[in-house]
Design a protein around this motif. Structure first.
Motif, PDB file in Angstrom:
ATOM      1  N   GLU A   1      -6.254   2.221  -7.397  1.00  0.00           N
ATOM      2  CA  GLU A   1      -5.986   3.517  -6.800  1.00  0.00           C
ATOM      3  C   GLU A   1      -7.365   4.244  -6.310  1.00  0.00           C
ATOM      4  O   GLU A   1      -8.251   4.463  -7.300  1.00  0.00           O
TER       5      GLU A   1
ATOM      6  N   THR B   1      -4.826   6.695  -2.101  1.00  0.00           N
ATOM      7  CA  THR B   1      -4.388   5.357  -1.639  1.00  0.00           C
ATOM      8  C   THR B   1      -4.274   4.583  -2.753  1.00  0.00           C
ATOM      9  O   THR B   1      -5.110   4.322  -3.492  1.00  0.00           O
TER      10      THR B   1
ATOM     11  N   GLN C   1       2.026   3.771   4.554  1.00  0.00           N
ATOM     12  CA  GLN C   1       2.830   4.035   3.538  1.00  0.00           C
ATOM     13  C   GLN C   1       4.029   2.933   3.450  1.00  0.00           C
ATOM     14  O   GLN C   1       4.488   2.674   4.541  1.00  0.00           O
ATOM     15  N   GLY C   2       3.872   1.792   2.608  1.00  0.00           N
ATOM     16  CA  GLY C   2       4.765   0.879   2.423  1.00  0.00           C
ATOM     17  C   GLY C   2       4.099  -0.154   3.212  1.00  0.00           C
ATOM     18  O   GLY C   2       4.929  -1.354   3.199  1.00  0.00           O
TER      19      GLY C   2
ATOM     20  N   SER D   1       2.307  -3.838   4.036  1.00  0.00           N
ATOM     21  CA  SER D   1       2.115  -4.855   3.036  1.00  0.00           C
ATOM     22  C   SER D   1       1.306  -5.866   3.753  1.00  0.00           C
ATOM     23  O   SER D   1       0.950  -5.935   4.816  1.00  0.00           O
TER      24      SER D   1
ATOM     25  N   HIS E   1      -0.586  -1.949  -4.771  1.00  0.00           N
ATOM     26  CA  HIS E   1      -0.017  -2.561  -5.828  1.00  0.00           C
ATOM     27  C   HIS E   1      -0.232  -4.210  -5.525  1.00  0.00           C
ATOM     28  O   HIS E   1       0.119  -4.598  -4.560  1.00  0.00           O
TER      29      HIS E   1
ATOM     30  N   GLN F   1       0.810  -1.298  -0.060  1.00  0.00           N
ATOM     31  CA  GLN F   1      -0.020   0.015  -0.013  1.00  0.00           C
ATOM     32  C   GLN F   1       0.848   0.992   0.054  1.00  0.00           C
ATOM     33  O   GLN F   1       1.833   1.439   0.717  1.00  0.00           O
ATOM     34  N   VAL F   2       0.385   2.254  -0.941  1.00  0.00           N
ATOM     35  CA  VAL F   2       1.043   3.598  -0.805  1.00  0.00           C
ATOM     36  C   VAL F   2      -0.170   4.556  -0.637  1.00  0.00           C
ATOM     37  O   VAL F   2      -1.007   4.451  -1.290  1.00  0.00           O
TER      38      VAL F   2
END
Length: 208
Positions: free
Chosen positions: A176, A185, A65-66, A68, A188, A59-60
């Motif tokens: 996204e 948000t 942030q970052g 997983s 990936h 996730q970004v």
């Protein structure tokens, strides 16, 4: 070469989209070209066949942030299990997003009715009618579609990213969401597996 298409319901900068709900009263969007209709049809077929999806995700975006973890998707349902140190479980089902923090045992419930993720999780996705496809970008290896709610585009924007396989098949590789406050948000996806028989219990909200 990447094919790009953008059209909006009113003539304002994209950055103002979510602050101007009156845009829905503006001119109608330009009709899709035949090539764009083909891309939409291919994406629709991919979504129709996306049953029993599992994947790993990164996730970004705000607050994670970052981060997983593991993701599971079935029509109208989504589950995200975040890996340590976040220790969070997110379940989307029956029009609600339930977020459970395992560290504090706190649970938050959010309606998907006005959330861009609701475009993907309200049931079988139909890329027409209640959903406007507002942007299409295509290259030989990828397809990207941006979606809004036709009745109220100011509620947010959802973009779906697909990888194009060697035989032209599409595989969802990213999601996204940009909400009405412009919080962005992105997830990936990788190591995707489709067609699995998922346990219904996966989509039971935590604490139920």
């Amino acid at each position: 070469m990447t094919a790009t298409r953008r059209f909006r319901r009113c003539l304002v900068p994209a950055a103002l989209l979510f602050g101007l709900s009156a845009c829905a009263l503006g001119p109608l969007a330009t009709p899709h070209t035949p090539a764009e209709q083909v891309s939409i049809g291919e994406a629709q077929s991919a979504l129709d066949g996306m049953r029993g999806l599992s994947a790993k995700f990164v996730q970004v975006g705000p607050g994670a942030q970052g981060a997983s973890g593991l993701a599971w998707f079935e029509t109208g349902h989504l589950r995200l299990d975040y890996a340590a140190p976040m220790r969070r479980i997110v379940v989307a089902t029956h029009g609600r997003l339930i977020v459970h923090d395992e560290a504090t045992d706190a649970t938050t419930r959010i309606s998907l009715a006005a959330n861009p993720l609701g475009l993907l999780l309200s049931g079988p996705v139909r890329l027409s009618g209640e959903i406007d496809v507002t942007d299409i970008q295509r290259s030989p290896t990828s397809l990207q579609l941006s979606l809004t709610r036709a009745s109220n585009p100011a509620q947010g924007l959802l973009t779906l990213f697909f990888d194009v396989g060697s035989q032209g098949s599409l595989l969802l590789s990213g999601i996204e969401a940009v909400d009405a406050e412009r919080h962005r948000t992105r997830f990936h996806l990788y190591d995707q597996k489709v067609g699995q028989a998922l346990d219904e219990g996966l989509f039971t909200p935590p604490g139920s």
